[in-house]
Scaffold this motif. Structure first.
Motif, PDB file in Angstrom:
ATOM      1  N   ARG A 104      46.370  50.214  26.496  1.00 33.64           N
ATOM      2  CA  ARG A 104      46.167  50.072  27.937  1.00 33.64           C
ATOM      3  C   ARG A 104      47.373  49.339  28.520  1.00 33.64           C
ATOM      4  NH1 ARG A 104      40.492  49.053  30.126  1.00 33.64           N
ATOM      5  NH2 ARG A 104      40.737  48.708  32.367  1.00 33.64           N
ATOM      6  N   TYR A 105      47.855  49.834  29.657  1.00 34.01           N
ATOM      7  CA  TYR A 105      48.963  49.165  30.345  1.00 34.01           C
ATOM      8  C   TYR A 105      48.532  48.862  31.774  1.00 34.01           C
ATOM      9  CZ  TYR A 105      53.336  48.285  32.750  1.00 34.01           C
ATOM     10  OH  TYR A 105      54.316  47.703  33.507  1.00 34.01           O
ATOM     11  N   ASP A 106      48.717  47.612  32.183  1.00 33.10           N
ATOM     12  CA  ASP A 106      48.341  47.172  33.525  1.00 33.10           C
ATOM     13  C   ASP A 106      49.593  46.761  34.294  1.00 33.10           C
ATOM     14  OD1 ASP A 106      47.273  46.136  35.815  1.00 33.10           O
ATOM     15  OD2 ASP A 106      46.037  44.608  34.840  1.00 33.10           O
ATOM     16  N   PRO A 107      49.975  47.500  35.355  1.00 30.18           N
ATOM     17  CA  PRO A 107      51.151  47.123  36.137  1.00 30.18           C
ATOM     18  C   PRO A 107      50.901  45.963  37.079  1.00 30.18           C
ATOM     19  CG  PRO A 107      50.132  49.043  37.105  1.00 30.18           C
ATOM     20  CD  PRO A 107      49.347  48.734  35.864  1.00 30.18           C
ATOM     21  N   LYS A 108      49.640  45.515  37.147  1.00 33.60           N
ATOM     22  CA  LYS A 108      49.256  44.348  37.942  1.00 33.60           C
ATOM     23  C   LYS A 108      49.659  44.509  39.411  1.00 33.60           C
ATOM     24  CE  LYS A 108      49.540  41.284  33.924  1.00 33.60           C
ATOM     25  NZ  LYS A 108      48.114  41.485  33.632  1.00 33.60           N
ATOM     26  N   ILE A 109      49.173  45.586  40.012  1.00 31.87           N
ATOM     27  CA  ILE A 109      49.434  45.757  41.442  1.00 31.87           C
ATOM     28  C   ILE A 109      48.582  44.764  42.230  1.00 31.87           C
ATOM     29  CG2 ILE A 109      49.974  48.207  41.122  1.00 31.87           C
ATOM     30  CD1 ILE A 109      47.305  48.833  42.497  1.00 31.87           C
ATOM     31  N   SER A 110      49.077  44.387  43.367  1.00 34.62           N
ATOM     32  CA  SER A 110      48.353  43.445  44.217  1.00 34.62           C
ATOM     33  C   SER A 110      47.215  44.166  44.922  1.00 34.62           C
ATOM     34  CB  SER A 110      49.298  42.836  45.258  1.00 34.62           C
ATOM     35  OG  SER A 110      48.561  42.123  46.234  1.00 34.62           O
ATOM     36  N   THR A 111      46.050  43.529  44.958  1.00 34.61           N
ATOM     37  CA  THR A 111      44.929  44.101  45.697  1.00 34.61           C
ATOM     38  C   THR A 111      44.823  43.486  47.090  1.00 34.61           C
ATOM     39  OG1 THR A 111      43.455  42.511  44.624  1.00 34.61           O
ATOM     40  CG2 THR A 111      43.606  44.709  43.651  1.00 34.61           C
ATOM     41  N   ALA A 112      45.907  42.808  47.516  1.00 34.72           N
ATOM     42  CA  ALA A 112      45.955  42.269  48.881  1.00 34.72           C
ATOM     43  C   ALA A 112      46.705  43.209  49.819  1.00 34.72           C
ATOM     44  CB  ALA A 112      46.635  40.903  48.876  1.00 34.72           C
ATOM     45  N   GLN A 113      47.260  44.316  49.271  1.00 38.92           N
ATOM     46  CA  GLN A 113      48.129  45.156  50.086  1.00 38.92           C
ATOM     47  C   GLN A 113      47.367  46.142  50.976  1.00 38.92           C
ATOM     48  OE1 GLN A 113      50.373  48.116  47.883  1.00 38.92           O
ATOM     49  NE2 GLN A 113      48.985  47.932  46.161  1.00 38.92           N
ATOM     50  N   ARG A 114      46.131  46.480  50.632  1.00 36.89           N
ATOM     51  CA  ARG A 114      45.304  47.412  51.390  1.00 36.89           C
ATOM     52  C   ARG A 114      46.071  48.705  51.708  1.00 36.89           C
ATOM     53  NH1 ARG A 114      40.651  45.481  53.352  1.00 36.89           N
ATOM     54  NH2 ARG A 114      40.584  47.014  55.023  1.00 36.89           N
ATOM     55  N   PRO A 115      46.308  49.531  50.692  1.00 40.02           N
ATOM     56  CA  PRO A 115      47.047  50.774  50.929  1.00 40.02           C
ATOM     57  C   PRO A 115      46.326  51.678  51.931  1.00 40.02           C
ATOM     58  CG  PRO A 115      46.040  50.762  48.748  1.00 40.02           C
ATOM     59  CD  PRO A 115      45.897  49.382  49.296  1.00 40.02           C
ATOM     60  N   ALA A 116      47.109  52.323  52.792  1.00 40.50           N
ATOM     61  CA  ALA A 116      46.551  53.112  53.886  1.00 40.50           C
ATOM     62  C   ALA A 116      45.634  54.217  53.392  1.00 40.50           C
ATOM     63  CB  ALA A 116      47.688  53.709  54.714  1.00 40.50           C
ATOM     64  N   ASN A 117      45.986  54.827  52.266  1.00 36.73           N
ATOM     65  CA  ASN A 117      45.193  55.930  51.728  1.00 36.73           C
ATOM     66  C   ASN A 117      44.326  55.490  50.550  1.00 36.73           C
ATOM     67  OD1 ASN A 117      46.194  58.207  53.440  1.00 36.73           O
ATOM     68  ND2 ASN A 117      48.137  57.460  52.644  1.00 36.73           N
ATOM     69  N   ARG A 118      43.993  54.220  50.549  1.00 31.88           N
ATOM     70  CA  ARG A 118      43.118  53.601  49.560  1.00 31.88           C
ATOM     71  C   ARG A 118      43.779  53.557  48.193  1.00 31.88           C
ATOM     72  NH1 ARG A 118      37.183  53.928  51.987  1.00 31.88           N
ATOM     73  NH2 ARG A 118      37.771  54.528  54.093  1.00 31.88           N
ATOM     74  N   TYR A 119      43.138  52.861  47.256  1.00 31.53           N
ATOM     75  CA  TYR A 119      43.668  52.763  45.900  1.00 31.53           C
ATOM     76  C   TYR A 119      43.341  54.062  45.166  1.00 31.53           C
ATOM     77  CZ  TYR A 119      44.096  47.788  46.898  1.00 31.53           C
ATOM     78  OH  TYR A 119      44.438  46.584  47.462  1.00 31.53           O
ATOM     79  N   VAL A 120      44.382  54.784  44.768  1.00 34.40           N
ATOM     80  CA  VAL A 120      44.158  56.073  44.128  1.00 34.40           C
ATOM     81  C   VAL A 120      45.334  56.396  43.220  1.00 34.40           C
ATOM     82  CG1 VAL A 120      45.162  57.303  46.105  1.00 34.40           C
ATOM     83  CG2 VAL A 120      43.671  58.527  44.538  1.00 34.40           C
ATOM     84  N   CYS A 121      45.040  57.051  42.101  1.00 37.38           N
ATOM     85  CA  CYS A 121      46.071  57.579  41.196  1.00 37.38           C
ATOM     86  C   CYS A 121      45.526  58.884  40.629  1.00 37.38           C
ATOM     87  CB  CYS A 121      46.374  56.581  40.075  1.00 37.38           C
ATOM     88  SG  CYS A 121      47.615  57.179  38.901  1.00 37.38           S
TER      89      CYS A 121
END
Length: 673
Positions: A104-121
């Protein structure tokens, strides 16, 4: 023998016969076809759940963060692992047979950024460096883009960052413009690979401002991360706009050295007075040399888009029988339900495309195109016009609200321009075929696609009024700064929360491209997981995700209820349902592992669609000796769901009684007054 024949046919037709699933769309060209035939219409009803892996996000992420996720991942099976990404861009490798985590690899993105199109991959990309020594670190790589706009390279066997790529295994991408907030610009779809080059697009917030970030597509050396080229789809001469980005999945023809981009609309979506002309090469299929970024050809599917009718689907690369022999083509489905079929070398339509007059009289300052392109050979995959008389009513006499909503808006059919009066946009801006894309069976020469049927109400709001505008519940609001109008968008729904257009609201469609004929429509999904008491009306659900097809004669798909389904590829008849923890609004895939064929899907729900949220990937296979379906599975893993017919009938009676009671009480109140 039949399986062998199908595999030979695939090889002769030039399609990828991989028994695994090595690319987001199955192969580089996104056909979503597997030559596996172990699971058939005769035995699919016996499928059992092989494993269910949970990422753990529900346990460790805050509920308010999980409410902004869309679990749209499609796993790959490469390097003896099943590999996928989570909405937070963690990349996870599992044992394909057991679902046990390997790394497992975690890039540790911030969850304070509130991406416009939501968190998605939506997925990751796989590449093998044929110059590297066997067994060397990072000879095989996984590439992933992130919501905080990084491109990361990982060793496909271990999950460790490839130190020689970029800086410590990653590249931080600059939007090239000051962002209003960090989440205005993100990466949501998988990168693509070809000839030692990795290409990545971007997703940009819609309708915020005229001068939105540019839709630049970027390419890097897959070994070192050094920049190779950039391409801005929008021709900016005399134009003030951003966007025209590539948020949807791309395709690659490795032999020709071409990458195919499905581009979006310029900014903002619903008023284009500052971007005169057709806005080349927005809303287009664009072919570039993958080594250099040189433009080879472009074909525009919408001129001067003011309906958000961008290209959301991966261009499907196939070899088809046109009636005049076999031909390499690009198949591009659209939100309007059109299917454009283009020559792969020239971009010219294989069958005629007509420029037809469309409604005029846009808002003040608008510069509409007088015509739009209409394919003539393949019919639209869904209806493209709705009137007030078509409003859906659950019971006679209860459709007045929807009828009025449709009657009061401007509605002259497809391409009616946005207005201050309010305009019907049908199919909706998320309708037709979406990011799930189409699938193509190269043996039987049939195209399959999921379609969504719903109505959007678009209203332009004059600038002064927009300054203090507070959108009602259920309405999106876009400021469209720099334009004379803001915009409001909502799905046309009744007071009961039902869509205003008549069911079905989601259908799978099969198309004979050579004949230009739709073979069948099949309704997909029920109301079981959203209706009171689990009432399973067979009305279909909007279908953002796509399908996977197999040489075994099956089409697999998820929906907005919590089932993975299998359909007969010849007839469209639903054959099986496999219960999921939450809805699987993701593309299914299939693979062979140690003699067993598996079908897997990401089942994590979709906050934008309003479903329950989860964090699972689930796989099914045929039962082994001594295994059998549980009684529970026998009751629910079948067409119709949990006693769907009886439940629907009982539910309709219940709703009718409640509606009549409400009407009676309303009349009593009126008399009392």
């Amino acid at each position: 023998m039949r399986s062998l024949f199908r595999l030979l046919a695939v090889l002769l037709l030039g399609a990828s016969p991989a028994l695994a699933w090595e690319h987001w769309g199955g192969d580089r060209g996104g056909m979503r076809f597997s030559p596996l035939a172990q699971i058939t219409p005769d035995n699919v009803g016996t499928l059992v759940r092989a494993w269910d892996f949970r990422t753990g996000d529900l346990d460790v992420r805050a509920p308010e963060v999980m409410k902004r996720t869309k679990f749209e991942t499609t796993p790959l099976v490469v390097e003896d692992s099943l590999i996928f990404c989570t909405p937070f861009n963690e990349v996870i490798a599992l044992d394909p047979g057991t679902g046990v985590q390997k790394w497992r690899y975690d890039p540790k993105i911030s969850t304070a950024q509130r991406p416009a199109n939501r968190y998605v991959c939506r997925g990751v990309a796989y590449w093998v460096d044929d110059r590297a020594a066997e067994g060397s670190a990072c000879r095989s790589r996984i590439f992933t883009g992130t919501n905080d706009v990084r491109l990361i390279a990982l060793d496909a066997k271990t999950g460790q960052p490839c130190a020689e790529f970029g800086t410590g295994g990653e590249i931080r991408i600059d939007a090239g413009i000051k962002l209003e907030w960090p989440g205005e610009f993100q990466i949501t779809s998988a990168p693509v690979m070809g000839r030692g080059v990795v290409v990545v697009g971007s997703s940009i917030s819609d309708n915020r401002r005229v001068d939105a970030p540019l839709g630049t597509v970027r390419a890097y050396d897959a070994r070192t991360g050094q920049p190779r080229w950039t391409f801005d789809p929008l021709v900016h001469e005399g134009v003030s706009a951003g966007g025209s980005n590539v948020w949807a999945p791309m395709s690659v023809d490795e032999g020709r050295g071409l990458v195919f981009l499905p581009t979006t609309s310029p900014s903002p979506d619903f008023w284009g007075g500052k971007r005169p002309g057709n806005n080349e090469h927005a809303n287009s299929v664009v072919a570039l040399r993958i080594a250099t970024g040189e433009l080879v050809w472009a074909f525009q599917t919408v001129h001067h888009d003011v309906w958000d009718y961008d290209l959301p689907a991966q261009p499907t690369l196939a070899r088809i029988d046109t009636g005049d022999g076999m031909r390499d083509v690009v198949i591009q489905p659209t939100k309007q339900g059109f299917v454009f079929v283009l020559d792969r070398d020239t971009g010219k339509p294989v069958w005629p495309v007509e420029e037809r007059a469309v409604p005029q009289g846009g808002a003040e300052g608008e510069l509409l195109s007088p015509t739009q392109p209409f394919p003539t050979h393949v019919p639209p995959l869904l209806t493209q016009r709705i009137s007030a008389d078509d409003a859906f009513s659950l019971l006679p006499g209860f459709g007045g609200a929807c009828k009025k909503l449709l009657a009061d808006a401007r509605n002259e059919g497809l391409f009616t321009p946005p207005s201050t009066q309010g305009t019907v946009v049908y199919p909706m801006t998320g309708g037709g075929v979406n990011w799930g894309s189409a699938a193509f069976d190269p043996v039987n020469q049939i195209l399959y696609a999921n379609t969504s049927h719903a109505v959007h109400m678009i209203k332009l709001i004059p600038r002064e009024e927009a300054k203090g505008f507070s959108p009602p519940p259920g309405h999106d609001f876009g400021r469209q700064e720099g334009a004379p109008f803001g915009m409001s968008r909502s799905v046309a729904m009744s007071p009961l929360g039902l869509l205003c257009n008549k069911p079905p609201w989601g259908e799978m469609v099969a198309v004979d491209l050579k004949a230009g004929k739709i073979l069948w429509h099949s309704t997909v999904g029920t109301s079981e997981d959203v209706a009171p008491l689990g009432i399973a009306f067979h009305w279909g659900t909007p279908l953002l995700s796509g399908v996977a097809i197999t040489a075994g004669g099956l089409v697999f798909t998820g929906a907005m209820d919590a089932y993975l389904r299998a359909f007969d590829a010849k007839s469209g008849r639903e054959l099986w349902q496999g219960r999921l923890p939450v809805p699987g609004i993701a593309n299914p895939m299939t693979y062979l592992w140690k003699g067993d064929q598996y079908v897997a899907i990401g089942a994590g729900g979709h906050s934008e669609a309003g479903t329950s949220i989860g964090d699972s990937v689930v796989a099914f296979r045929l039962p082994r000796q001594g295994e059998g379906m549980s009684l529970w599975s026998r009751l629910i893993d079948r067409p119709g769901g949990r006693f769907a017919g009886k439940a629907a009938a009982a539910g309709l009676v219940l709703i009718a009684l409640v509606a009549l009671l409400c009407r009676w009480r309303r009349r009593r109140r009126v008399k009392a007054v």
